[in-house]
Design a protein around this motif. Structure first.
Motif, PDB file in Angstrom:
ATOM      1  N   ALA A  66      44.440 107.559   4.285  1.00 36.89           N
ATOM      2  CA  ALA A  66      44.153 108.527   3.338  1.00 36.89           C
ATOM      3  C   ALA A  66      43.097 107.612   2.313  1.00 36.89           C
ATOM      4  N   ALA A  67      43.563 106.436   2.119  1.00 35.04           N
ATOM      5  CA  ALA A  67      42.962 105.566   0.945  1.00 35.04           C
ATOM      6  C   ALA A  67      41.323 105.243   1.581  1.00 35.04           C
ATOM      7  N   ARG A  68      41.289 105.041   2.797  1.00 29.57           N
ATOM      8  CA  ARG A  68      40.267 104.454   3.601  1.00 29.57           C
ATOM      9  C   ARG A  68      39.315 105.853   3.660  1.00 29.57           C
ATOM     10  N   ILE A  69      39.877 107.075   3.828  1.00 32.08           N
ATOM     11  CA  ILE A  69      38.871 108.206   3.778  1.00 32.08           C
ATOM     12  C   ILE A  69      38.273 108.429   2.455  1.00 32.08           C
ATOM     13  N   ILE A  70      39.172 108.589   1.305  1.00 29.95           N
ATOM     14  CA  ILE A  70      38.837 108.609   0.101  1.00 29.95           C
ATOM     15  C   ILE A  70      37.648 107.477  -0.506  1.00 29.95           C
ATOM     16  N   GLN A  71      37.885 106.394   0.008  1.00 28.07           N
ATOM     17  CA  GLN A  71      37.006 105.381  -0.260  1.00 28.07           C
ATOM     18  C   GLN A  71      35.397 105.703   0.399  1.00 28.07           C
ATOM     19  N   ASN A  72      35.657 106.274   1.613  1.00 24.35           N
ATOM     20  CA  ASN A  72      34.325 106.761   2.159  1.00 24.35           C
ATOM     21  C   ASN A  72      33.733 107.941   1.782  1.00 24.35           C
ATOM     22  N   MET A  73      34.334 108.603   0.746  1.00 25.98           N
ATOM     23  CA  MET A  73      33.589 109.786   0.272  1.00 25.98           C
ATOM     24  C   MET A  73      32.900 109.402  -1.115  1.00 25.98           C
ATOM     25  N   ASP A  74      31.945 110.520  -1.829  1.00 23.77           N
ATOM     26  CA  ASP A  74      31.185 110.204  -2.842  1.00 23.77           C
ATOM     27  C   ASP A  74      31.790 111.399  -3.566  1.00 23.77           C
ATOM     28  N   THR A  75      32.598 111.388  -4.398  1.00 19.81           N
ATOM     29  CA  THR A  75      33.137 112.646  -5.186  1.00 19.81           C
ATOM     30  C   THR A  75      32.273 112.775  -6.370  1.00 19.81           C
ATOM     31  N   THR A  76      31.326 112.422  -6.560  1.00 21.94           N
ATOM     32  CA  THR A  76      30.163 112.659  -7.577  1.00 21.94           C
ATOM     33  C   THR A  76      29.106 113.560  -6.866  1.00 21.94           C
ATOM     34  N   ALA A  77      29.137 113.682  -5.703  1.00 28.95           N
ATOM     35  CA  ALA A  77      28.284 114.885  -4.997  1.00 28.95           C
ATOM     36  C   ALA A  77      29.115 115.971  -5.147  1.00 28.95           C
ATOM     37  N   ASP A  78      28.050 117.339  -5.118  1.00 29.09           N
ATOM     38  CA  ASP A  78      28.741 118.333  -5.343  1.00 29.09           C
ATOM     39  C   ASP A  78      28.710 119.080  -3.906  1.00 29.09           C
ATOM     40  N   PRO A  79      29.873 119.268  -3.114  1.00 28.94           N
ATOM     41  CA  PRO A  79      30.479 119.660  -1.918  1.00 28.94           C
ATOM     42  C   PRO A  79      29.463 120.839  -1.329  1.00 28.94           C
ATOM     43  N   CYS A  80      29.320 121.905  -2.374  1.00 29.36           N
ATOM     44  CA  CYS A  80      28.683 123.004  -1.960  1.00 29.36           C
ATOM     45  C   CYS A  80      27.160 122.868  -1.942  1.00 29.36           C
ATOM     46  N   TYR A 131      28.748 114.312   0.105  1.00 30.52           N
ATOM     47  CA  TYR A 131      30.385 114.467  -0.547  1.00 30.52           C
ATOM     48  C   TYR A 131      31.329 113.598   0.442  1.00 30.52           C
ATOM     49  N   ALA A 132      31.146 114.129   1.771  1.00 32.80           N
ATOM     50  CA  ALA A 132      32.334 113.552   2.726  1.00 32.80           C
ATOM     51  C   ALA A 132      31.933 112.057   3.046  1.00 32.80           C
ATOM     52  N   CYS A 133      30.769 111.633   2.905  1.00 31.46           N
ATOM     53  CA  CYS A 133      30.540 110.336   3.671  1.00 31.46           C
ATOM     54  C   CYS A 133      29.528 109.440   2.719  1.00 31.46           C
ATOM     55  N   GLY A 134      29.405 109.784   1.645  1.00 27.42           N
ATOM     56  CA  GLY A 134      28.461 109.030   0.716  1.00 27.42           C
ATOM     57  C   GLY A 134      28.987 107.649   0.551  1.00 27.42           C
ATOM     58  N   GLY A 135      30.220 107.647   0.133  1.00 36.09           N
ATOM     59  CA  GLY A 135      30.852 105.994  -0.038  1.00 36.09           C
ATOM     60  C   GLY A 135      30.697 105.058   1.125  1.00 36.09           C
ATOM     61  N   TRP A 136      30.740 105.940   2.383  1.00 31.80           N
ATOM     62  CA  TRP A 136      30.373 105.031   3.693  1.00 31.80           C
ATOM     63  C   TRP A 136      29.037 104.641   3.618  1.00 31.80           C
ATOM     64  N   LEU A 137      28.175 105.324   3.550  1.00 35.08           N
ATOM     65  CA  LEU A 137      26.927 105.158   3.307  1.00 35.08           C
ATOM     66  C   LEU A 137      26.255 104.232   2.549  1.00 35.08           C
TER      67      LEU A 137
END
Length: 220
Positions: free
Chosen positions: A1-15, A21-27
């Motif tokens: 779960a921590a790895r998934i959260i780390q790979n997200m970009d919660t600053t982006a608007d998912p809508c 939003y889902a992959c921004g952290g990874w990118l």
């Protein structure tokens, strides 16, 4: 779960941009290596696992189970590059002898080898000794009609190139097809040279063209 959260970009608007939003952290944290055409969490896990396996295989083999001892022997044999260089093409020539030699790299194969050559025998050797399926794929697997038992399956094997498209389509497929044929020609010439056979480029090209024609018919 921590790895998934780390790979997200919660600053982006998912809508508005769900991918960011889902992959921004990874990118933001990863770049595709120059040696790869893709890069994902599975590639990272594979690289981490290979480091662990390397450490295991390089430990002493005292008291190991037989399967682990065999794995370490295989690893050491692959890493012994000086011995590999000294042996040169000898292992390949020995393998060719087991399967009845290669007509393009044999003198008078039709007269000296073909009379005692058996396709059934050679196919079984390729399967049992080299785990290579040629013309026919045969394996044991669960019975689709009765999962409590195993049965023998007979199927078509994989092709020399990745798919049927490589044998018939143009563009990049054609370039790969031409390189594939040239690779066969180059290997045949090298083996003839290692066996101190006379140079006969036209014969090699004719024989490899026949191989390509056979593979094309199988792909069709």
């Amino acid at each position: 779960a921590a790895r998934i959260i780390q790979n997200m970009d919660t600053t982006a608007d998912p809508c508005k941009d769900f991918y960011q939003y889902a992959c921004g952290g990874w990118l933001n944290r990863h770049v595709i290596p120059e040696t790869s055409s893709r890069y994902s969490i599975f590639d990272i896990l594979r690289d981490e696992l290979e480091i662990i396996l390397k450490g295991v295989l390089e430990t002493s083999d005292q008291g190991d189970r037989e399967a682990l001892q065999k794995a370490k022997i295989l690893y050491k044999s692959c890493m012994n590059e000086s011995l590999i260089e000294r042996r040169g093409s000898l292992p390949l020539l020995e393998a060719l002898t087991m399967v009845g030699d290669w007509p393009v790299a044999s003198a008078d194969w039709n007269k000296t080898k073909e009379p005692n050559w058996s396709m059934e025998e050679k196919l079984s050797i390729m399967n049992s000794r080299f785990n290579k399926r040629v013309l026919i794929d045969m394996f044991v697997w669960n019975d689709d009609r009765d999962s409590s038992r195993h049965i023998i399956y007979i199927d078509q094997p994989s092709l020399g190139m990745p798919s049927r498209d490589y044998y018939f389509n143009g563009g990049n497929y054609q370039r790969v097809r031409e390189a594939y044929l040239q690779f066969m020609i180059t290997v045949a010439k090298m083996i003839r040279e290692d066996k101190n056979m006379s140079k006969d480029d036209s014969f090699v090209q004719e024989e490899m063209a026949k191989v390509m024609e056979l593979e094309t018919e199988i792909a069709n």
